[in-house]
Design a protein around this motif. Sequence first.
Motif, short mmCIF file in Angstrom:
data_model
loop_
_atom_site.label_atom_id
_atom_site.label_comp_id
_atom_site.label_asym_id
_atom_site.label_seq_id
_atom_site.Cartn_x
_atom_site.Cartn_y
_atom_site.Cartn_z
N ILE A 74 0.85 -1.21 0.00
CA ILE A 74 0.00 0.00 0.00
C ILE A 74 0.88 1.26 0.00
O ILE A 74 0.65 2.19 -0.77
N ALA A 77 2.48 1.74 -3.38
CA ALA A 77 1.53 2.22 -4.40
C ALA A 77 1.37 3.73 -4.32
O ALA A 77 1.45 4.43 -5.34
N TYR A 78 1.20 4.26 -3.10
CA TYR A 78 1.03 5.72 -2.97
C TYR A 78 2.32 6.47 -3.32
O TYR A 78 2.27 7.56 -3.91
N ILE A 80 4.56 5.51 -5.49
CA ILE A 80 4.69 5.49 -6.95
C ILE A 80 3.77 6.54 -7.57
O ILE A 80 4.15 7.22 -8.54
N ILE A 81 2.61 6.72 -6.99
CA ILE A 81 1.69 7.77 -7.50
C ILE A 81 2.36 9.14 -7.37
O ILE A 81 2.34 9.95 -8.30
N VAL A 84 5.19 9.35 -10.04
CA VAL A 84 4.67 9.54 -11.41
C VAL A 84 4.08 10.95 -11.55
O VAL A 84 4.28 11.61 -12.57
N PHE A 85 3.40 11.42 -10.51
CA PHE A 85 2.82 12.77 -10.54
C PHE A 85 3.92 13.82 -10.73
O PHE A 85 3.80 14.73 -11.55
N GLN A 87 6.95 13.34 -11.99
CA GLN A 87 7.54 13.19 -13.34
C GLN A 87 6.67 13.86 -14.40
O GLN A 87 7.18 14.45 -15.35
N ALA A 88 5.35 13.76 -14.23
CA ALA A 88 4.44 14.30 -15.24
C ALA A 88 4.23 15.79 -15.10
O ALA A 88 4.08 16.49 -16.10
N ASN A 89 4.24 16.30 -13.86
CA ASN A 89 3.86 17.70 -13.66
C ASN A 89 4.99 18.60 -13.16
O ASN A 89 4.91 19.81 -13.34
N PRO A 91 8.72 18.07 -13.70
CA PRO A 91 9.89 17.27 -14.11
C PRO A 91 11.21 17.77 -13.54
O PRO A 91 12.09 16.97 -13.23
N LYS A 95 13.57 15.51 -11.19
CA LYS A 95 14.96 15.19 -11.53
C LYS A 95 15.90 15.55 -10.37
O LYS A 95 16.83 14.81 -10.07
N PRO A 99 16.38 9.71 -6.96
CA PRO A 99 15.87 8.46 -6.41
C PRO A 99 15.19 8.63 -5.05
O PRO A 99 14.58 7.70 -4.54
N LEU B 27 -2.38 1.67 -10.19
CA LEU B 27 -1.12 2.27 -10.65
C LEU B 27 -1.02 2.26 -12.17
O LEU B 27 -0.54 3.22 -12.78
N PHE B 30 -3.17 4.99 -13.55
CA PHE B 30 -2.58 6.30 -13.25
C PHE B 30 -1.38 6.57 -14.15
O PHE B 30 -1.22 7.65 -14.72
N GLN B 37 2.37 12.88 -20.91
CA GLN B 37 3.01 14.07 -20.33
C GLN B 37 4.49 13.80 -20.02
O GLN B 37 5.35 14.63 -20.30
N ILE B 38 4.76 12.61 -19.46
CA ILE B 38 6.14 12.26 -19.11
C ILE B 38 7.00 12.18 -20.37
O ILE B 38 8.11 12.70 -20.41
N HIS B 41 7.80 15.61 -21.72
CA HIS B 41 8.88 16.27 -20.96
C HIS B 41 10.24 15.73 -21.36
O HIS B 41 11.21 16.48 -21.48
#
Lengths: 198, 215
Positions: A74, A77-78, A80-81, A84-85, A87-89, A91, A95, A99, B27, B30, B37-38, B41
Amino acid sequence: MTKKDIFINSAFRENSVWKQILGICSSLAVTNLMLNSLIMGLGVTFSLALANFTISALRTHTPRSVRMMVQTLIIAAYVIIVDVFLQANMPAISKQLGPYVGLIITNCILMGRAEAFAAQNNPIDSFIDGIGSGLGYTLVLLTIAAIRELFGFGSLFGIQILGDWWIRWSIMVMAPSAFFILAIFIWIINNKYYKVKA
Amino acid sequence: MSKPFSETPVYPVVFMLVITVVFVGVLAVFYRNSMAQIEAHKVNEYNQLLVELLSDTLADSTGIDRTMLIEQRDETINTYIKPLDGYSRKAYQLIYQDKPIAYLFDIKGKGLWGSMAAMVATDPQFNKIIDFAVYAQMETPGLGSRITEAFFKEQFRGKSAITSGSVQNYSLVPEGQEELAPDQIRQVTGATITSNSVLKMLADELNLLYSESKD
């Protein structure tokens, strides 16, 4: 215990970093800039609050023999969210944090709160405990980062505070500075607040 | 009377399986939603580095301000940078007045913990390295990962690439020491293997690309 007590307890009285000495690795690693620290702190708070809530909601159904595996799953999972968030919004911040976002999974605070609190309390209280612990952790990160960024770069949150006359203390940008600032910080809190004698 | 299902030995296995499927599913959805988007970038970052490494040469030739070339990245790429065929690595050429004035190669190599990728820009004769930067690596944070820092990568600017038909061999000197010879590179303290890996990657890939340019 009231909800306010739960929050104050987890954020201040039983603060994960200065009282329980947990989450030290990331407290040292990401505190060279305040923005990084804030994002890391919010990432931990988000993961911690939702992981606590979910673990607590499932606690009566979770078999004891696999509970730690379930908790790790659990939490992962959070985290990783969050990863990913970012990385997408965000960046650039993703970076810079590198890690360390992924390593929230191994942050002792998350497993510690899951076992010590979420596995024994209701979901709302566990959520509040997660928010409190996360914000307490963020507070420590921001305190260390404020000192490091101000003396190391002359800025706070990237905004230049000290002028060109300021000679930057390169030690503050390097990892060792986090060690002694954190140690001094814990010493002051223990001495003043908990009256601990050396 | 039979035991309830939650007390049977198979319950923990089923519970774990269900939890895993649910969370992996969440996951996957998501990540799928964020993937575009990734990727966008990553492409932006790649193109930014591409232009940055060639911008000095282009600014010198065209007289256009370097900052403007970088700011108008997409226009710079469309106007001056074209793909270069005939190489086993992704390659680009910087064209000015219908003549190539620089080449840029996307090179790969092995680091301490995994593969690394870099861009190296050279003149069309492979005599000189115009610029160099590692853009993907899995080295130790705070140690080997410092190969992406300006102090390390900027040392390669203007260094010889191929001399007398073979690749220039570089040697490492400690980080705090000044280079005493033109073939010396200041290494990253505490990351000798990573620093050597960068040199090996550069040498191997330049050798390969130079031999392909002769074919």
